[in-house]
Motif scaffolding. Structure first.
Motif, mmCIF file in Angstrom:
data_model
loop_
_atom_site.group_PDB
_atom_site.id
_atom_site.type_symbol
_atom_site.label_atom_id
_atom_site.label_comp_id
_atom_site.label_asym_id
_atom_site.label_seq_id
_atom_site.Cartn_x
_atom_site.Cartn_y
_atom_site.Cartn_z
ATOM 1 N N ALA A 85 64.007 -88.312 -20.244
ATOM 2 C CA ALA A 85 63.517 -89.673 -20.446
ATOM 3 C C ALA A 85 62.795 -90.113 -19.184
ATOM 4 O O ALA A 85 62.827 -89.436 -18.148
ATOM 5 C CB ALA A 85 64.672 -90.622 -20.766
ATOM 6 N N GLN A 86 62.125 -91.266 -19.289
ATOM 7 C CA GLN A 86 61.459 -91.819 -18.114
ATOM 8 C C GLN A 86 62.483 -92.537 -17.250
ATOM 9 O O GLN A 86 63.205 -93.411 -17.716
ATOM 10 C CB GLN A 86 60.349 -92.785 -18.516
ATOM 11 N N LEU A 87 62.550 -92.157 -15.996
ATOM 12 C CA LEU A 87 63.497 -92.751 -15.056
ATOM 13 C C LEU A 87 62.749 -93.727 -14.146
ATOM 14 O O LEU A 87 62.498 -93.458 -12.971
ATOM 15 C CB LEU A 87 64.183 -91.662 -14.241
ATOM 16 N N GLY A 88 62.344 -94.854 -14.738
ATOM 17 C CA GLY A 88 61.634 -95.863 -13.977
ATOM 18 C C GLY A 88 60.361 -95.315 -13.366
ATOM 19 O O GLY A 88 59.628 -94.536 -13.979
ATOM 20 N N PRO A 181 73.238 -100.343 -13.404
ATOM 21 C CA PRO A 181 72.095 -101.093 -12.877
ATOM 22 C C PRO A 181 71.018 -100.156 -12.348
ATOM 23 O O PRO A 181 71.285 -98.997 -12.029
ATOM 24 C CB PRO A 181 72.716 -101.936 -11.752
ATOM 25 N N GLY A 182 69.786 -100.669 -12.248
ATOM 26 C CA GLY A 182 68.687 -99.807 -11.810
ATOM 27 C C GLY A 182 67.521 -100.562 -11.231
ATOM 28 O O GLY A 182 66.371 -100.242 -11.547
ATOM 29 N N ALA A 191 66.152 -111.206 -17.415
ATOM 30 C CA ALA A 191 67.406 -111.960 -17.429
ATOM 31 C C ALA A 191 68.423 -111.390 -16.455
ATOM 32 O O ALA A 191 69.558 -111.836 -16.427
ATOM 33 C CB ALA A 191 67.992 -111.994 -18.841
ATOM 34 N N GLY A 192 68.031 -110.367 -15.704
ATOM 35 C CA GLY A 192 68.900 -109.845 -14.665
ATOM 36 C C GLY A 192 70.062 -109.013 -15.157
ATOM 37 O O GLY A 192 71.164 -109.103 -14.615
ATOM 38 N N ALA A 193 69.872 -108.177 -16.173
ATOM 39 C CA ALA A 193 70.964 -107.359 -16.696
ATOM 40 C C ALA A 193 71.478 -106.405 -15.623
ATOM 41 O O ALA A 193 70.711 -105.869 -14.829
ATOM 42 C CB ALA A 193 70.490 -106.565 -17.910
ATOM 43 N N ILE A 194 72.800 -106.166 -15.619
ATOM 44 C CA ILE A 194 73.402 -105.352 -14.561
ATOM 45 C C ILE A 194 74.186 -104.163 -15.107
ATOM 46 O O ILE A 194 74.517 -103.247 -14.347
ATOM 47 C CB ILE A 194 74.341 -106.205 -13.690
ATOM 48 N N GLY A 195 74.504 -104.119 -16.389
ATOM 49 C CA GLY A 195 75.290 -103.017 -16.929
ATOM 50 C C GLY A 195 74.461 -101.827 -17.330
ATOM 51 O O GLY A 195 74.996 -100.752 -17.600
ATOM 52 N N GLY A 196 73.141 -101.981 -17.387
ATOM 53 C CA GLY A 196 72.265 -100.901 -17.793
ATOM 54 C C GLY A 196 70.873 -101.433 -18.041
ATOM 55 O O GLY A 196 70.583 -102.619 -17.820
ATOM 56 N N SER A 197 70.003 -100.563 -18.524
ATOM 57 C CA SER A 197 68.651 -100.980 -18.877
ATOM 58 C C SER A 197 68.168 -100.152 -20.057
ATOM 59 O O SER A 197 68.611 -99.013 -20.261
ATOM 60 C CB SER A 197 67.693 -100.834 -17.689
ATOM 61 N N ASN A 529 75.676 -91.165 -7.449
ATOM 62 C CA ASN A 529 74.656 -92.148 -7.087
ATOM 63 C C ASN A 529 75.276 -93.438 -6.603
ATOM 64 O O ASN A 529 76.435 -93.759 -6.918
ATOM 65 C CB ASN A 529 73.704 -92.417 -8.263
ATOM 66 N N TYR A 530 74.501 -94.159 -5.823
ATOM 67 C CA TYR A 530 74.777 -95.546 -5.459
ATOM 68 C C TYR A 530 73.514 -96.330 -5.751
ATOM 69 O O TYR A 530 72.422 -95.960 -5.297
ATOM 70 C CB TYR A 530 75.141 -95.694 -3.987
ATOM 71 N N ILE A 531 73.646 -97.409 -6.511
ATOM 72 C CA ILE A 531 72.476 -98.200 -6.886
ATOM 73 C C ILE A 531 72.916 -99.635 -7.133
ATOM 74 O O ILE A 531 74.101 -99.899 -7.413
ATOM 75 C CB ILE A 531 71.776 -97.594 -8.126
ATOM 76 N N GLU A 532 71.978 -100.560 -7.050
ATOM 77 C CA GLU A 532 72.300 -101.978 -7.173
ATOM 78 C C GLU A 532 71.534 -102.621 -8.314
ATOM 79 O O GLU A 532 70.530 -102.089 -8.801
ATOM 80 C CB GLU A 532 71.995 -102.706 -5.859
ATOM 81 N N GLY A 533 72.040 -103.785 -8.727
ATOM 82 C CA GLY A 533 71.385 -104.607 -9.737
ATOM 83 C C GLY A 533 71.293 -106.041 -9.263
ATOM 84 O O GLY A 533 71.892 -106.418 -8.245
ATOM 85 N N LEU A 534 70.552 -106.850 -10.007
ATOM 86 C CA LEU A 534 70.385 -108.259 -9.651
ATOM 87 C C LEU A 534 70.562 -109.133 -10.881
ATOM 88 O O LEU A 534 70.059 -108.812 -11.959
ATOM 89 C CB LEU A 534 68.996 -108.510 -9.053
ATOM 90 N N LYS A 535 71.287 -110.223 -10.713
ATOM 91 C CA LYS A 535 71.375 -111.239 -11.753
ATOM 92 C C LYS A 535 70.274 -112.269 -11.551
ATOM 93 O O LYS A 535 69.891 -112.589 -10.416
ATOM 94 C CB LYS A 535 72.740 -111.941 -11.715
ATOM 95 N N LEU A 536 69.790 -112.806 -12.657
ATOM 96 C CA LEU A 536 68.748 -113.828 -12.592
ATOM 97 C C LEU A 536 69.305 -115.096 -11.944
ATOM 98 O O LEU A 536 70.459 -115.460 -12.156
ATOM 99 C CB LEU A 536 68.258 -114.155 -14.005
#
Length: 763
Positions: A85-88, A181-182, A191-197, A529-536
């Motif tokens: 799949a496309q990874l961003g 998150p990604g 909307a700042g989703a954090i559990g996945g994309s 991995n270590y990665i972060e997400g953002l809430k709106l």
């Protein structure tokens, strides 16, 4: 047997063949089957029934490793998921070369399962749960126990381009799900989703002609038809065009409810020796009357435990407690263009841009259970009428460079993206209406006179991402290091509350990401991995609840650590992962000198879990798809200050909507007794969860069983396959509640038993 491996279906229903990114693993050749009488008969019939493909150029078109535009990675054995799949902004990557838990569902799966929307597709995944009512017109989800809004879908890599509330599946080639998150990979979702994309890939013209008509029936009396037409032109088939469209309408399995759904999507593309261009234009509309709404069991948020109303028994499946005059009418139109140019064999420049307009008009009431007069299931709440309009603009530009420094191969990527949204929301109240959950009463149409919402918000987001994907020792060791600088600006004004107030925020944050892959043997990938997400940023609302109404809370950073393993056995793959996600939450804290508390980012939720998943073929005639997810959700820090009640602490509680065990097990069996007949089945299990912060409102566990069959046979007039599909979702008509996180203490009803029948003709 006509097609024991589903290849006839795949030839015409799957809408993309190579080109593929060279990073994606190549599908293995089918293993030879024993020369039994059954196998010989099946082979002979396939030779007769399989359609003749158009002749293609001797050397298929293949994009370079620095390219991503074009057909997505090819399907894996069984055809239900893809090999990658496309990874961003890192582009297309194969499953075994992706240091994240990612799965890509194919168009073949969507058509075979008669998926109506993206939520139907994701019903195959144990890490995803639908959290909006059946018949609601909105596809709200949970991923890894965190809420995911349908407005967060990306389409062809651009956020904000997919329909805002529910996306039809008939024009999609892939539904790509990245768990966790990604932000570093693709920027912050609207909307700042954090559990996945979730990224939706639209269909393009493959290397063979498609002229397909599918007639559909959905209980109780919905009928419709969809067309799929594709052609390629030019000496080397450089120019492609594909159209998908159609509609359905009639009475749904929910009492007194009708639904009309239609879409039209056109893709045009060009693929040259050094350049690739693709343009998508689409329109989607729905008329849902009356829509189901979620149920609340308390007075006004946030809710002290003393005010909670217990969860009433689940109503009969298909019960419609909404008034006849309620409606939900979304309209979505979008256009987007993407281009890639290979400057050299090792450098690709790319750019994309899009516009999406979403309009929805509505008239409904969201029932609040009161048990007034001691009668269980009595409800009341103000009726609402209004509209929401979105205008989204998105763009993306960057480059990928491939090269070596000694023994290390690098794929270096730089990306700049923007997202702008103008949002207008207007609503009037028609006063409080009342009825009963089990015995709905006729409710006269109220007069909608009081303005309760007049909001105008502008959101501007931009980000710069940079990453280096390094590999060595024949890809046995891979390392990804990257970061993204995300900027968020927002202006909001609610003329219904404070006409002259304007709230503004402008913040920027860094979001790093690191990942590693180790392959001790060729078919085993170990990753971390270590990665972060953002809430709106959140606009504080509730004039009778908080003292800082109108203030905008800044983006909240979430953090994930994950480790996992993937084993590819050639025709079946097993994956396992452990994740640990922490996310800040807004709570109510006391303010010196103020009667009401202020809403601040002082809470924290932590979800830890294990995911086990498998896909592929146990045998050429038996396919499997599914797994189980275990989630340990915990409120690490959350305390509310309630006027008149004091401070109530929820530390150690289970977060709202998080179920401990989720299992999805699906299988397909090509029967030996009827050539061309495939039997299908799926079991979905969800354990108990809570609908309130205090864990007083427990929602029971539920199990849903889906059964189906499809029969493939050659057309008597052209020899091409005709496919008849039939399925029953929720075979035992189980009644169950889903929790809904956005509004605390709100739940929704699951779908009743639903019959699906379709017939696909190929011309």
């Amino acid at each position: 047997m006509l097609d024991p491996q589903g290849r006839v279906d795949q030839v015409l229903a799957q809408s993309a063949l190579p080109p593929v990114n060279v990073d994606a693993p190549k599908p293995t050749a089918p293993r030879a089957r024993p020369a039994t009488q059954r196998a010989q008969r099946a082979t002979a019939q396939r030779r007769v029934a399989s359609p003749a493909l158009r002749q293609v150029e001797p050397v298929p078109y293949v994009a370079p490793s620095t390219g991503a535009l074009g057909a997505p990675p090819v399907p894996y054995a069984g055809g239900q998921v893809a090999t990658g799949a496309q990874l961003g902004f890192l582009g297309n990557r194969g499953v075994m070369n992706t240091p994240f838990n990612q799965v890509s569902y194919t168009a073949k799966l969507m058509q075979d399962q008669q998926a109506r929307t993206v939520a139907d597709v994701l019903a195959n995944d144990p890490s995803v749960r639908s959290k909006t009512p059946s018949g609601n017109g909105v596809d709200g989800l949970y991923i890894r126990g965190f809420y995911y809004d349908s407005g967060d879908y990306a389409m062809n890599g651009l956020y904000g381009m997919a329909p805002a509330y529910s996306t039809q599946a008939n024009y999609l080639e892939r539904v790509e799900l990245l768990k966790g998150p990604g932000v570093m990979l693709g920027g912050m979702p609207p909307a700042g989703a954090i559990g996945g994309s979730i990224n939706l890939v639209t269909k393009r013209a493959p290397d063979y002609d498609i002229t397909q008509l599918t007639g559909v029936y959905i209980s109780k009396s919905q009928f419709g038809a969809f067309v799929d037409v594709a052609r390629r032109y030019g000496e080397h088939k450089e120019f492609g065009i594909r159209f998908n469209g159609g509609g359905r309408g009639g009475q749904t399995p929910i009492d007194r409810q009708t639904d009309e759904f239609g879409d039209a999507v056109l893709n045009m593309d060009y693929r040259g020796e050094r350049a690739r261009v693709s343009v998508d234009m689409g329109y989607q509309a729905e008329n849902l009357n009356p829509p189901q709404r979620f149920l609340t069991f308390t007075t006004s948020p946030p809710f002290p435990p003393a005010q909670a109303i217990q969860v009433p028994p689940v109503p009969r499946p298909g019960t419609n407690y909404m008034p006849d005059w309620a409606y939900w009418k979304p309209r979505d139109s979008f256009v987007m263009a993407r281009a890639e140019v290979d400057m050299t064999d090792w450098l690709t420049m790319y750019a994309s841009g899009g516009y999406h307009r979403s309009e929805v008009s509505y008239q409904y009431v969201s029932p609040r259970i009161t048990n007034a007069g001691g009668v269980v299931g009595n409800w009341s709440n103000p009726a609402l009428k209004g509209y929401d309009n979105y205008e989204n603009y998105a763009s993306d530009i960057g480059f990928r460079v491939s090269g070596h420094t000694g023994p290390v191969h690098h794929l270096f990527t730089v990306n700049y993206s923007t997202f702008d949204r103008d949002y207008i929301s207007f609503g009037r109240s028609g006063g409080t209406v009342s009825s009963n959950l089990y015995n709905p009463l006729p409710i006269p149409l109220p007069n909608f006179t009081q303005i309760v919402q007049n909001l105008n918000t502008q959101t501007n987001m931009s980000s710069v991402g940079i990453a280096d994907a390094m590999s060595m020792f024949g890809d046995r060791l891979q390392l990804i290091v990257g970061a993204r600088r995300q900027s968020v600006g927002a202006d909001s004004q609610n003329f219904a509350t404070v006409p002259n107030s304007l709230t503004h925020i402008d913040r920027s944050v860094w979001s790093p990401g690191y990942a590693v892959i180790v392959k001790p043997v060729e078919n085993v990938s170990l990753y971390a991995n270590y990665i972060e997400g953002l809430k709106l940023p959140e606009i504080v609302a509730g004039t009778t609840t908080y003292s800082n109404v109108g203030e905008i809370l800044p983006p909240a950073q979430t953090k994930q650590m994950e480790a996992g393993a993937k084993i590819d056995m050639g025709r079946i793959t097993f994956t396992g992962s452990y994740f640990d996600i922490t996310a800040p939450n807004a709570t109510a804290v006391p303010v010196l000198g103020q009667a009401l508390p202020a809403r601040r980012l002082t809470g924290e939720q932590r979800n830890r879990g294990i995911e086990l998943y498998t896909f592929g073929e146990l045998a050429p005639w038996f396919r499997v798809l599914g797994g189980v997810t275990f989630i340990n959700g915990e409120v690490v820090s959350q305390a509310y200050t309630y006027p008149g009640f004091g401070v109530i602490n929820y530390n150690g509680k289970t977060p709202v909507g998080v179920s401990t065990v989720n299992a999805n097990i699906g299988a397909e069996w090509d029967t030996p007794f009827v050539d061309g007949l495939t039997l299908t089945g799926r079991v979905i299990y969800t354990s108990e969860s809570y609908a309130d912060d205090a864990n007083l409102l427990e929602l029971p566990a539920w199990t849903r069983v889906d059964l189906g069959a499809r029969y493939t046979f050659p057309s008597p007039w052209n020899g091409k396959p005709i496919v008849i599909r039939a399925a029953v979702e929720n075979v035992f008509n189980e009644a169950y509640y889903n929790s809904y996180r956005t509004v605390s203490s709100a739940v929704s009803l699951g779908a009743p038993r639903t019959y699906l029948v379709s017939t696909t003709f190929n011309f």
